[in-house]
Write an enzyme that holds these catalytic residues in place. Structure first.
Site, PDB file in Angstrom:
ATOM      1  N   GLU A 126       0.815  -1.213   0.000  1.00 27.75           N
ATOM      2  CA  GLU A 126       0.000   0.000   0.000  1.00 27.75           C
ATOM      3  C   GLU A 126       0.848   1.263   0.000  1.00 27.75           C
ATOM      4  OE1 GLU A 126      -2.978   0.282  -0.677  1.00 27.75           O
ATOM      5  OE2 GLU A 126      -3.650  -1.786  -0.478  1.00 27.75           O
ATOM      6  N   CYS A 139     -13.424   0.428 -15.442  1.00 30.07           N
ATOM      7  CA  CYS A 139     -13.948   1.794 -15.255  1.00 30.07           C
ATOM      8  C   CYS A 139     -12.777   2.768 -15.267  1.00 30.07           C
ATOM      9  CB  CYS A 139     -14.734   1.885 -13.951  1.00 30.07           C
ATOM     10  SG  CYS A 139     -15.794   3.352 -13.828  1.00 30.07           S
ATOM     11  N   CYS A 154     -17.988   1.343 -21.596  1.00 27.17           N
ATOM     12  CA  CYS A 154     -19.259   1.243 -20.875  1.00 27.17           C
ATOM     13  C   CYS A 154     -20.220   0.249 -21.542  1.00 27.17           C
ATOM     14  CB  CYS A 154     -19.922   2.617 -20.784  1.00 27.17           C
ATOM     15  SG  CYS A 154     -18.954   3.815 -19.834  1.00 27.17           S
ATOM     16  N   CYS A 196     -25.494   2.518 -13.409  1.00 26.06           N
ATOM     17  CA  CYS A 196     -24.582   3.655 -13.401  1.00 26.06           C
ATOM     18  C   CYS A 196     -25.315   4.931 -13.823  1.00 26.06           C
ATOM     19  CB  CYS A 196     -23.403   3.376 -14.331  1.00 26.06           C
ATOM     20  SG  CYS A 196     -22.192   4.702 -14.368  1.00 26.06           S
TER      21      CYS A 196
END
Length: 354
Positions: free
Chosen positions: A37, A192, A199, A208
């Site tokens: 991370e 995305c 899409c 969406c």
DNA sequence: AAATCGTGGCC
DNA sequence: TGGCCAAGATT
């Protein structure tokens, strides 16, 4: 409410089919998750992966990392950028080794107190390592959620954060938070995407709001950024000696090493053989030796025009540079120090063969 | 609260 | 090719 739950299930279904195999996902080792991370803050997986392996190889446990010299950590971090992350990585390793017996705290507030761990990273560790229900709100999350719900608030504003957090909590209701947080990341990164998302074949097409209203390109709301600055950076080197200095101003590349240099917001005339410059508040008359090398270095907020000037070495400069905190190293030892990227290029191209 | 901190890849 | 963006944190 039921509709949000449906969205979570679609994301989890997509994740089961398309989950990325990543080395810190093999187990739920908080050390590996934390390390990944920190490395991946504002950094793409492909760029961070070699660094992850280098750290795991050299420091298999957090205690090994804690007992390392800070210089070793900076050296491994070299070239990755945002070097305060390396400093904070080492600080947190020391805290966990000494105060937590080498074990990560299991609560979000305790994680948040550790250096380099902010709201996102604390949520990521809390959910992925310990299964706690905290939405990991990174750029991926803001993009997916911003589009799904047409969030008309900036993700970095106070009201925006609250709204996004509420939506994140709703998405996590009744599902595995480790899986959903990672499902959102993988989905955002693969499907995305920031520009030109596909899409038409999106499994969330009917949920969406942005797609249904033709406003996908509007979300997530863009934040206003300052215009880029242009700076001219002049480095000096001599034939037989390598002078370096530890940067200790609280500015860019803090704590790394550098060659003698000065920065100007305007270009200076380097066509003269003699150059009058200010080097750390001391006037210096430099006699040039050979043609300058030129590099251009782009940062997020600055464009650097870098001129590398070879100068004559003499006793006067020795004296001056020593009084300015510079010291001499052997060319073969330069790898023991961490330099900013433009200097790594310079060393590789010009000094390594000295 | 807004500015600052790096580098690489993409188009 | 210059601007955008990427698993943000810090002050």
């Amino acid at each position: 409410m039921t509709k949000i739950h449906e969205i979570s299930n679609i994301l989890l279904g997509w994740y089961r089919l398309h989950k990325r195999e990543l080395p810190w996902r093999d187990d739920r080792d908080p050390y590996k998750i934390w390390l990944s991370e920190i490395i991946l803050q504002q950094t793409r997986v492909q760029q961070g992966l070699p660094y992850y392996w280098a750290f795991i190889h050299k420091f298999p446990t957090i205690k090994a990392l804690a007992s390392a010299d800070l210089a070793e950590v900076y050296n491994l971090w070299q070239g990755l950028g945002y070097y305060s992350r390396a400093n904070n990585l080492h600080k947190t390793a020391k805290i966990i080794a000494s105060q937590y017996n080498g074990l990560f705290p299991h609560s979000y507030p305790d994680l948040l107190k550790l250096p380099g761990i902010g709201p996102y990273t604390a949520a990521a560790i809390a959910s992925m390592a310990f299964g706690l229900k905290y939405p990991a709100m990174d750029g991926n999350f803001f993009r997916v959620v911003g589009r799904l719900f047409e969030v008309d608030e900036q993700s970095n504003s106070t009201t925006g954060k609250k709204l996004y957090h509420k939506l994140g909590e709703l998405l996590l209701e009744g599902v595995d938070s480790a899986d959903l947080n990672q499902a959102i990341m993988d989905f955002a990164s693969a499907r995305c995407t920031p520009t030109a998302p596909n899409c038409d074949s999106c499994p969330l097409i009917s949920h969406c709001q942005a797609f249904l209203n033709g406003s996908v390109n509007k979300y997530p709301l863009k934040t206003i950024k300052n215009p880029k600055k242009v700076q001219y950076l002049y480095f000096f080197y001599t034939e037989n000696k390598i002078w370096i200095r530890h940067r200790n101003k609280n500015t860019i590349w803090n704590n790394l090493f550098e060659f003698p240099n000065f920065i100007s917001s305007d270009p200076i005339d380097i066509s003269n053989k003699y150059l009058q410059v200010k080097l750390y508040e001391k006037d210096l008359l430099i006699e040039l030796d050979g043609n300058p090398h030129y590099l251009k270095h782009h940062l997020t907020h600055i464009t650097f025009h870098i001129y590398i000037l070879k100068i004559f070495s003499n006793f006067a400069m020795d004296k001056l540079w020593k009084t300015n905190g510079f010291f001499v190293i052997n060319p073969k030892d330069y790898k023991n120090y961490a330099f900013p990227k433009p200097l790594v290029d310079f060393i590789t191209n010009h000094l390594y063969h000295v």
